[in-house]
Design a protein around this motif. Structure first.
Motif, PDB file in Angstrom:
ATOM      1  N   ARG A  21       0.831  -1.213   0.000  1.00 50.14           N
ATOM      2  CA  ARG A  21       0.000   0.000   0.000  1.00 50.14           C
ATOM      3  C   ARG A  21       0.861   1.256   0.000  1.00 50.14           C
ATOM      4  O   ARG A  21       0.617   2.204  -0.744  1.00 50.14           O
ATOM      5  N   LEU A  25       0.995   4.170  -2.813  1.00 53.75           N
ATOM      6  CA  LEU A  25       0.633   5.551  -2.501  1.00 53.75           C
ATOM      7  C   LEU A  25       1.768   6.524  -2.806  1.00 53.75           C
ATOM      8  O   LEU A  25       1.529   7.664  -3.212  1.00 53.75           O
ATOM      9  N   HIS A  80      -3.106  10.311  -7.378  1.00 55.46           N
ATOM     10  CA  HIS A  80      -2.335  11.272  -6.590  1.00 55.46           C
ATOM     11  C   HIS A  80      -1.336  10.543  -5.734  1.00 55.46           C
ATOM     12  O   HIS A  80      -1.572   9.414  -5.309  1.00 55.46           O
ATOM     13  N   GLU A  81      -0.237  11.179  -5.460  1.00 54.06           N
ATOM     14  CA  GLU A  81       0.687  10.597  -4.508  1.00 54.06           C
ATOM     15  C   GLU A  81       0.363  11.131  -3.119  1.00 54.06           C
ATOM     16  O   GLU A  81      -0.127  12.250  -2.961  1.00 54.06           O
ATOM     17  N   VAL A  82       0.640  10.316  -2.146  1.00 54.89           N
ATOM     18  CA  VAL A  82       0.295  10.705  -0.777  1.00 54.89           C
ATOM     19  C   VAL A  82       1.501  10.511   0.116  1.00 54.89           C
ATOM     20  O   VAL A  82       1.845   9.391   0.455  1.00 54.89           O
ATOM     21  N   PRO A  83       2.170  11.601   0.495  1.00 52.71           N
ATOM     22  CA  PRO A  83       3.263  11.409   1.440  1.00 52.71           C
ATOM     23  C   PRO A  83       2.684  10.997   2.783  1.00 52.71           C
ATOM     24  O   PRO A  83       1.631  11.502   3.164  1.00 52.71           O
ATOM     25  N   ALA A  85       1.639  11.000   6.403  1.00 54.85           N
ATOM     26  CA  ALA A  85       1.519  12.099   7.367  1.00 54.85           C
ATOM     27  C   ALA A  85       1.798  11.568   8.757  1.00 54.85           C
ATOM     28  O   ALA A  85       1.241  10.555   9.150  1.00 54.85           O
TER      29      ALA A  85
ATOM     30  N   LEU B 256      -8.638   9.458  -2.929  1.00 51.05           N
ATOM     31  CA  LEU B 256      -7.659  10.520  -3.135  1.00 51.05           C
ATOM     32  C   LEU B 256      -8.244  11.643  -3.972  1.00 51.05           C
ATOM     33  O   LEU B 256      -7.960  12.832  -3.744  1.00 51.05           O
ATOM     34  N   LEU B 290      -5.670   8.991   5.420  1.00 54.29           N
ATOM     35  CA  LEU B 290      -4.886   9.327   4.237  1.00 54.29           C
ATOM     36  C   LEU B 290      -4.450  10.787   4.273  1.00 54.29           C
ATOM     37  O   LEU B 290      -3.457  11.154   3.660  1.00 54.29           O
ATOM     38  N   ARG B 291      -5.209  11.612   4.965  1.00 58.93           N
ATOM     39  CA  ARG B 291      -4.848  13.028   5.055  1.00 58.93           C
ATOM     40  C   ARG B 291      -5.410  13.613   6.351  1.00 58.93           C
ATOM     41  O   ARG B 291      -6.442  14.304   6.352  1.00 58.93           O
ATOM     42  N   PRO B 292      -4.726  13.343   7.464  1.00 61.73           N
ATOM     43  CA  PRO B 292      -5.238  13.791   8.760  1.00 61.73           C
ATOM     44  C   PRO B 292      -5.301  15.313   8.882  1.00 61.73           C
ATOM     45  O   PRO B 292      -6.031  15.832   9.729  1.00 61.73           O
TER      46      PRO B 292
END
Lengths: 467, 467
Positions: A21, A25, A80-83, A85, B256, B290-292
């Motif tokens: 995953r 991502l 989209h890329e997701v760094p 968090a 996303l 995925l994006r807190p």
């Protein structure tokens, strides 16, 4: 390649899932890249094929990968890329200060050891035992019928409220009731008159709901009716039995005038928050009882007379709003916990509420006397007590030249005294240098005396002595 | 003259008060009429002077009479006459039908004997015993810090939610959370996209708050994002782990894309209502994780996994809304009962929630299998099961020419079957003749089989056989 950690408490398939995953991502595994077959990856990682299949099934279910007929697994296009968090762990202080106060003058403070715990426990456990499916149900959205029936009788008997059980809605506090009223009256009403000085919560709720809020002065008979009648308000929030915070009782002439005002499509919200706690004479009958078919929404609570922790309150809707209530809240669920509702019904049916009230009146009457005696003793002519012999607080008018409210509040906090500034009752928040708002419910007579002595130092003296 | 009834349970002074009051209200005693002195009336009625004085004090306090210096008591001008209104006693049926159902297919129905009552009771009593002042307090308005801390860890561990305890707000149900969100976003947002078909409560709450509600179609990946992006909506309510009612999981690409959509001042409400109840594979991680730091409001509840009667739920606010939350709810009080909150924290801290969840997954997996087996057995090819192996309900697509939904619902009611029409999920309420919405949580495998057999008769057969 993936690295498995056998000391990691997470199952191996979860580790595989998580690592694939993350690579998807972050783009390390690009879209349409082909994943190893489950057999190959299993061989490479030294795990069973089922383990890899489980991971792949998760990734498939969540859309990270897809299959092409008999061709294997491929990375999906995610767009989209997701760094990653980092999780936030800073614990900021919550709104309630964690300080343990030595003296608690909060106007909603109750006697800390007075809750009838053994009786409550008895009925609570009975309901848990007798009715096991109770906890699997939502219960009636309007509130448990048994509780509403007990409440109906109690309200008629003790508050002169006239209604059927179909008019009662069990709520989880005044804000819940006001939230519902604000939703109920949307489109019909636009501007709420509140008492000023007055309880701040209604202002906040109705402002949050987009209503105009018009703080309206309070006089000897409560809300200034001339000011109300001159305004464009179509809802009036009042505390006619015991104006918060000044303690006025709205006399009958004003009540009738207000009822007349409400006839042309306006509404009265009567908040009867502590009327049973009256130490001289009997409780003032409700305004609602004067015109049960009028436009009066009556709210009451168990937060002052029983416990604020249980979140049990109620409102009585006028007949004119009942159909709209059912229309606007068709899919709503109950607000208050069902075991608590049932326990309260049993508590009331067995006479415990009225017993408890008699006991608490005696307790609080004594505390109020201790407070006024302490004020006489330590403040002398500098303090004038305002308000009825009722409720859980008094207001003190300070004579002479006391310290300003802001400074008093700071000194009190530093001295371990919980003191709510009177200015919370001002709509504009302006400081009330001449007023003290003193709850007496939470302290013993001895604590009241010591606390008042410190309050004198805070108000007039040099820096308070340490205690 | 006044007539006292010594058999009346009410004290004599109350009778005197009530009769004078009635005469003043009906005008029989006109304004400025002089009342007999307390001594004279006492003599005439054969009661003590104190008794009359008590009555007069009440009438004075409420403004029915006034004194003129040393002249006695006079009736006050009240302005209006008030004919006595008879109390209403008709008990109308409440919204929840009192019928006991033999078969309960409600999609929120839980197993009626599964609540961990003895463990719950243990912790509940411990808190009542150990912390007597607990019941005298309101507790933290945002929710008990101990519960929020336990919840924070649990959410990270099991749902991949990343937040601090300061972002968590304990609520008393989804409607409470949504009410707060609607107040929080007022002025910032105006239009809510809801899934259609979808859960009806969010539509109702936001419409009540004056928002525009835009029902948006649901496709294989959940909410139709092209439709959302083409709209003017600035809030999207979604159930991405398990779309209600169709059961879709929102794939990562869509998640996303939705997060990207929310970047320009829009908000996502992620309702994760039953995600732990997944019988194949592990629960789908939250979108929030995925994006807190994004604009995602995450809501969850204990109504499906523990008990709907306790009214315990929560929301996780995004950092972008935290300051506004504190501003708009400055005077608000907790929604959920404090003893329940503390008990739940202890329950979670001692591993009972996860134990309970493991047990319930096994229970509900078995029930779901019983339901699908019964559908295969009694409906054969006429029923296609839609949805994931998750949650507490399935949707069935009916093939051929079943009876219409309205008729089915009526027949079900008559047969003692609680059957919620699928059309409650339609924003426009249009009947869903081709769909059945079947909860399986509340019945045993045997009941499921019998109930499904009756459902076949209701859907396709002649009048159902009596059971």
């Amino acid at each position: 390649m993936l690295i498995l950690n056998h000391d990691d408490p997470r199952p191996l398939y979860v580790q595989i899932y998580a690592q694939v995953r993350e690579r998807v991502l972050t783009g390390k595994l690009p879209a349409e890249a082909r994943l190893p077959s489950a057999r190959d990856m299993a061989a490479e990682l030294g795990v069973s094929r089922n383990t890899v299949e489980s991971a792949y099934q998760e990734l498939l279910a969540e859309g990270y990968i897809h299959t092409k007929a008999r061709s294997g697994y491929f990375v999906s296009t995610i767009g989209h890329e997701v760094p990653p968090a980092p999780p936030q762990r800073t614990a900021m202080p919550s709104r309630v200060p964690r300080t343990r106060y030595t003296f608690d003058f909060h106007p909603a403070g109750l006697d800390p050891v007075s809750f009838p715990a053994s009786v409550w426990r008895k009925y609570y456990l009975e309901h848990l035992r007798m009715d096991e499916p109770l906890l699997a149900r939502y219960g009636d959205p309007q509130g448990d019928p048994a509780l509403r029936a007990s409440l109906r009788d109690y309200l008629e008997r003790s508050r002169g409220v006239a209604c059927g059980i179909e008019h009662i809605v069990i709520c989880s506090g005044l804000q819940h009731s006001l939230d519902m009223v604000a939703q109920l009256l949307r489109g019909r009403c636009m501007a709420l008159a509140t008492e000023d000085p007055g309880y701040p919560l209604p202002r906040e709720v109705f402002a949050n709901h987009g209503y105009e809020v018009v703080p309206t002065p309070v006089g000897p008979g409560g809300l200034d009716l001339a000011a109300l009648e001159a305004s464009t308000c179509d809802i009036a929030y009042i505390t006619p039995s015991h104006q918060f915070p000044l303690g006025e009782v709205m006399p009958i002439a004003n009540r009738l005038r207000l009822i007349e005002w409400a006839r042309q499509g306006r509404f009265i919200i009567e908040d009867d928050y502590d009327s049973e706690l009256r130490y001289q004479g009997k409780p003032i009958p409700s305004l609602q009882g004067l015109r049960p078919d009028g436009n009066i929404i009556y709210t009451g609570t168990f937060s002052k007379i029983l416990s604020p922790a249980l979140r049990l309150s109620y409102m009585v809707l006028p007949p004119s709003l009942l159909a709209e209530y059912h229309r606007r809240f068709l899919f709503h669920l109950p607000g208050a916990a069902l075991p608590e509702q049932r326990t309260l019904a049993a508590f009331m049916d067995n006479g415990h509420l009225e017993r408890h009230l008699r006991r608490m009146r005696a307790v609080y009457r004594k505390k109020r006397q201790a407070l006024t005696a302490a004020l006489a003793r330590h403040f002398g002519p500098k303090a004038e007590v305002i308000g009825q012999e009722a409720g859980l607080h008094v207001v003190v008018r300070l004579m002479g030249e006391p310290r300003g409210e802001a400074e008093r509040t700071k000194l009190a906090e530093a001295s371990g005294i919980r003191l709510l500034p009177f200015s919370i009752a001002h709509a504009d928040g302006r400081p009330a240098d001449e007023f003290l708002l003193l709850g007496f419910g939470a302290m013993t007579p001895e604590q009241l005396d010591q606390g008042v002595r410190l309050l004198f130092d805070i108000s007039y003296g040099p820096e308070p002595r340490s205690h």
